[in-house]
Design a protein around this motif. Sequence first.
Motif, mmCIF file in Angstrom:
data_model
loop_
_atom_site.group_PDB
_atom_site.id
_atom_site.type_symbol
_atom_site.label_atom_id
_atom_site.label_comp_id
_atom_site.label_asym_id
_atom_site.label_seq_id
_atom_site.Cartn_x
_atom_site.Cartn_y
_atom_site.Cartn_z
ATOM 1 N N TYR A 19 22.706 5.417 3.182
ATOM 2 C CA TYR A 19 21.338 5.350 3.697
ATOM 3 C C TYR A 19 21.001 3.898 4.003
ATOM 4 O O TYR A 19 21.219 3.005 3.184
ATOM 5 C CB TYR A 19 20.347 5.908 2.671
ATOM 6 N N HIS A 20 20.449 3.672 5.220
ATOM 7 C CA HIS A 20 20.146 2.304 5.639
ATOM 8 C C HIS A 20 18.730 2.199 6.190
ATOM 9 O O HIS A 20 18.461 1.351 7.032
ATOM 10 C CB HIS A 20 21.145 1.852 6.702
ATOM 11 N N GLY A 21 17.851 3.033 5.704
ATOM 12 C CA GLY A 21 16.487 2.999 6.196
ATOM 13 C C GLY A 21 15.648 1.933 5.528
ATOM 14 O O GLY A 21 16.119 1.126 4.721
ATOM 15 N N GLU A 22 14.349 1.951 5.893
ATOM 16 C CA GLU A 22 13.462 0.925 5.358
ATOM 17 C C GLU A 22 13.251 1.063 3.854
ATOM 18 O O GLU A 22 12.872 0.106 3.168
ATOM 19 C CB GLU A 22 12.111 0.967 6.085
ATOM 20 N N TYR A 23 13.519 2.286 3.281
ATOM 21 C CA TYR A 23 13.283 2.501 1.855
ATOM 22 C C TYR A 23 14.433 2.044 0.980
ATOM 23 O O TYR A 23 14.419 2.246 -0.224
ATOM 24 C CB TYR A 23 12.973 3.983 1.585
ATOM 25 N N SER A 66 0.810 -1.221 0.000
ATOM 26 C CA SER A 66 0.000 0.000 0.000
ATOM 27 C C SER A 66 0.842 1.269 0.000
ATOM 28 O O SER A 66 0.292 2.371 -0.119
ATOM 29 C CB SER A 66 -0.929 0.002 1.210
ATOM 30 N N ASP A 67 2.151 1.141 0.152
ATOM 31 C CA ASP A 67 3.013 2.315 0.146
ATOM 32 C C ASP A 67 2.965 2.983 -1.231
ATOM 33 O O ASP A 67 2.995 2.294 -2.268
ATOM 34 C CB ASP A 67 4.448 1.893 0.471
ATOM 35 N N PRO A 68 2.894 4.321 -1.280
ATOM 36 C CA PRO A 68 2.795 5.007 -2.595
ATOM 37 C C PRO A 68 3.949 4.665 -3.536
ATOM 38 O O PRO A 68 3.721 4.431 -4.736
ATOM 39 C CB PRO A 68 2.808 6.493 -2.205
ATOM 40 N N MET A 69 5.165 4.654 -3.024
ATOM 41 C CA MET A 69 6.296 4.312 -3.877
ATOM 42 C C MET A 69 6.196 2.876 -4.381
ATOM 43 O O MET A 69 6.528 2.582 -5.543
ATOM 44 C CB MET A 69 7.601 4.514 -3.122
ATOM 45 N N ALA A 70 5.740 1.983 -3.521
ATOM 46 C CA ALA A 70 5.579 0.592 -3.949
ATOM 47 C C ALA A 70 4.551 0.489 -5.059
ATOM 48 O O ALA A 70 4.737 -0.256 -6.043
ATOM 49 C CB ALA A 70 5.163 -0.267 -2.758
ATOM 50 N N PHE A 83 8.453 -6.063 -1.596
ATOM 51 C CA PHE A 83 7.532 -5.410 -0.675
ATOM 52 C C PHE A 83 6.827 -6.456 0.193
ATOM 53 O O PHE A 83 6.876 -7.648 -0.084
ATOM 54 C CB PHE A 83 6.522 -4.571 -1.452
ATOM 55 N N GLU A 84 6.201 -5.960 1.268
ATOM 56 C CA GLU A 84 5.562 -6.797 2.289
ATOM 57 C C GLU A 84 6.611 -7.574 3.089
ATOM 58 O O GLU A 84 7.806 -7.471 2.842
ATOM 59 C CB GLU A 84 4.527 -7.743 1.670
ATOM 60 N N LYS A 85 6.129 -8.334 4.086
ATOM 61 C CA LYS A 85 7.045 -9.102 4.932
ATOM 62 C C LYS A 85 7.694 -10.215 4.124
ATOM 63 O O LYS A 85 6.996 -10.990 3.470
ATOM 64 C CB LYS A 85 6.296 -9.700 6.131
ATOM 65 N N LEU A 87 3.745 2.831 -7.249
ATOM 66 C CA LEU A 87 4.311 3.386 -8.480
ATOM 67 C C LEU A 87 5.269 2.404 -9.141
ATOM 68 O O LEU A 87 5.257 2.218 -10.370
ATOM 69 C CB LEU A 87 5.035 4.701 -8.165
ATOM 70 N N ILE A 88 6.118 1.773 -8.341
ATOM 71 C CA ILE A 88 7.105 0.841 -8.901
ATOM 72 C C ILE A 88 6.411 -0.386 -9.482
ATOM 73 O O ILE A 88 6.773 -0.858 -10.579
ATOM 74 C CB ILE A 88 8.123 0.443 -7.822
ATOM 75 N N ILE A 89 5.406 -0.905 -8.787
ATOM 76 C CA ILE A 89 4.699 -2.084 -9.287
ATOM 77 C C ILE A 89 3.957 -1.754 -10.581
ATOM 78 O O ILE A 89 3.967 -2.550 -11.551
ATOM 79 C CB ILE A 89 3.734 -2.612 -8.215
ATOM 80 N N VAL A 90 3.330 -0.585 -10.600
ATOM 81 C CA VAL A 90 2.653 -0.162 -11.836
ATOM 82 C C VAL A 90 3.666 -0.016 -12.965
ATOM 83 O O VAL A 90 3.424 -0.435 -14.110
ATOM 84 C CB VAL A 90 1.891 1.154 -11.610
ATOM 85 N N GLY A 91 4.829 0.571 -12.650
ATOM 86 C CA GLY A 91 5.879 0.717 -13.666
ATOM 87 C C GLY A 91 6.349 -0.634 -14.179
ATOM 88 O O GLY A 91 6.626 -0.800 -15.386
ATOM 89 N N ALA A 92 6.452 -1.618 -13.263
ATOM 90 C CA ALA A 92 6.870 -2.958 -13.678
ATOM 91 C C ALA A 92 5.822 -3.602 -14.572
ATOM 92 O O ALA A 92 6.152 -4.275 -15.578
ATOM 93 C CB ALA A 92 7.118 -3.824 -12.440
ATOM 94 N N MET A 93 4.559 -3.406 -14.256
ATOM 95 C CA MET A 93 3.491 -3.978 -15.078
ATOM 96 C C MET A 93 3.475 -3.332 -16.457
ATOM 97 O O MET A 93 3.274 -4.014 -17.482
ATOM 98 C CB MET A 93 2.143 -3.776 -14.381
ATOM 99 N N ILE A 94 3.701 -2.028 -16.514
ATOM 100 C CA ILE A 94 3.757 -1.339 -17.807
ATOM 101 C C ILE A 94 4.928 -1.848 -18.631
ATOM 102 O O ILE A 94 4.821 -2.091 -19.839
ATOM 103 C CB ILE A 94 3.855 0.182 -17.591
#
Length: 794
Positions: A736-740, A516-520, A576-578, A522-529
């Motif tokens: 950078y070592h964050g969750e993103y 449900s993350d916005p970046m996720a 994405f997800e666990k 966008l990336i998934i939509v980009g991959a599908m395209i």
Amino acid sequence: MLLYTKESSEFNLDGDFLLGGLFNIHLANGTILDRPEAIDCSRFQVMRFTIEEINNSTVLLPNVKLGYEILDHCSPIYNFPGVLDLISFNGSIRFSWEASDYRPLGKVMGVIGASSSADSLAIAPLFTLKLIPLISYAASSSALSLRAKYPAFLRTIGSNKDLVDVIIRVLQHFKWTWVALLYSDEAFGKDGLEVCIHEVVPTEICLAYIAAIDDNTNFLNVFQQIDLQNISVIVVYSVQPKALALIEAAVVHNVTNKVWIATDTWFFSKSLTNRSEIERIGTIVGVSEKTANLSGFEDFINSKNHSKPHNVTGDFVCEQDCNCDDITGKDILAEEASYNFQVYTATYAIAQALHNVLECDRGKCKVNGTVYPYMVLNEVKKTNLTLLNMTIQFNEFGGLKFPSVNIFVLAKGVITQVGSYETNPSVVLSINSSLIQWHANGTVPESVCSPECDVGYAKTPEGIHRCCFTCEKCKNGTYLNITADAYRCQECSISEWSLAGSTSCQLRSVEYIPYSDPMAILIIVGAMILAALSLAIAVLFLVHHNTPVVKSAGGLMCFIILVSLALCTISIFFYFEKPSTASCILRYLPFILFYTACLACFWVHAFQIVCAFKMAAKFPKFYSLYMKHHGQWWLIALPVLLQAVLLTTGYASSPPHPVNQTDLYPDKILLACGIGHSILFSMSAILLAFLVVLCFALSYMGKDLPKNYNEAKAITFCLLLLILTWVFFLTEYTIYHGEYIQTLNALAVLFSLYAILVCYFLPKCYIILFQPQNNTPHYFQELIQDYTKQISSQ
């Protein structure tokens, strides 16, 4: 056979069964104990009163009369004549260890006494021989708890261990940890010392100074040592004469501002309450066995004539002739009633045991049978009485199962009860501090080596005493559990975190990127395209597969590249997800394997371009063999198969798996995927990098090919974007070592795919759809001829 005879004493009463009484009415020098108090006069009078009360009862021993034989037990030197008289039968004593020779010992069924640990230790073995119950009202030595050695001994007072336990709880209540211990150099004091040393080990209390006191003690030196170590609390575990000598010395040497912890052996002495200077030495806190007012005792004392003991012979014995006639009932009642209740309960315990042995029921006891003392002893051990609202039971060591202690303070000559210690139904220490008049301006005195550490600070011991310490703040990721260990900061578990100076850990927040993350999104939509475009272009190329543009782009290899690009997008969905083991495998495997296929096709295509325009002219035979044996397909299959072997081997031995990254943030757990077998994974990455470098080198060699037929330039540009994408990602990964970081990884994969699709295939789609005139064999033939002429002229 040992023979001993003795005239009858005035301190006796005939009865069906006799109880012995041992009370040190006199000291060995012939004076009444602690004159003018005559405390033991009160105690043996309690025994007389209790027996009279029992004889008047219609419930307890209804048709049985109890008598008594009370002896003056004043000195170890003169004790034994009276004791031997109690265990004699017809003027003689027979010692035998054969069960068949066990014979009656007269009417004595039990003995109350003795009044000190030393006396009890001396005489207890004699009563053990015939298992006559000996119940002491004042002997507290822990040595008497040894059942194998003293099976016939019991007591209605707490042991030294019980008393020390109360003293320790009082010290803990007022937070006194820096303490001096002074003990009398005899059985009572030495036993108290051993118990104190043992019992303080698991506590925060330190015995900073320990000294024995006797007739030769240099009290001035003792007080100087105590002051030198800045000790404010002194525990005096001593018999009365030595303790009073110590207090007298404290007054003489002007010792002030101390807290004195007193045992009941000396706290209630009139020498303390009658001396006004006693207030200068500080505050005296006393602990004493719980007592109760004996209803009817005053009337009993006032109704009796208190005659002197009878002198037996001309030689000195304890019951010597002395001036006792001046001890009146008023004198006895004026005394502090310490141990009176203990004498009362001891007498009742034996009477109740005898009641059970005689099977008394319905106002009558069976008195015709033979009663042996060991029968009474067995019943005494089972005692379960309630006297004056207090439960009396014996534990397995012969002591009270539920000891009760009162806490007193001596101030301005007045003794005030300020608290109590109860063990039934639960252990409770209660102290009313408002009743205590402290010497230190009304505030509780302090006695510590080091002040307590602030919250979250661990203690670092200094020197031999754990009470002396410095304080060190617990670091991040650790906490201090002061109840478990105040001297060590404990590590938080892997799923917890803490700030510096914490007393507990908190659960870490678990971080991952959901779908449900916005970046996720966008990336998934980009991959599908991208997947859709790849398949659409593949269809377009299939329709125009015979055109020069498709053939020059690679022909059949274009379909391998496009399908591989579509399959590479599978990896993007699992960033994405666990994570799980399956998702971690699918995160890496599709992209690595199929991107290897893409790069293999590109390097072969770049190689063919260079060969077609350069090597065909210079090495025609080599080019002929290459084309004849389909060398391009072998060159594509080789790296793909090698990559497949590396991935299969690595995932079979150690597949990628979920990992909790806990070292990046103190308060977070980042869910990620481990790479699995690090060596094989590294080899897979090296193979990809090698293909990228090889492609880039070959395509760069064809940079001067015809303008409208320069596939090498397109490949070079694609690879340049690919390299820049991963350089950017690796740079970001180091800072950078964050969750993103997982999102950036997915984005880098997506850009890598779009670099090939956009930079290599879209221009060709444009020519096919919008410049069909440039997609003819004639147009391409002209370009090749112009380039060939240009090369020939050089």
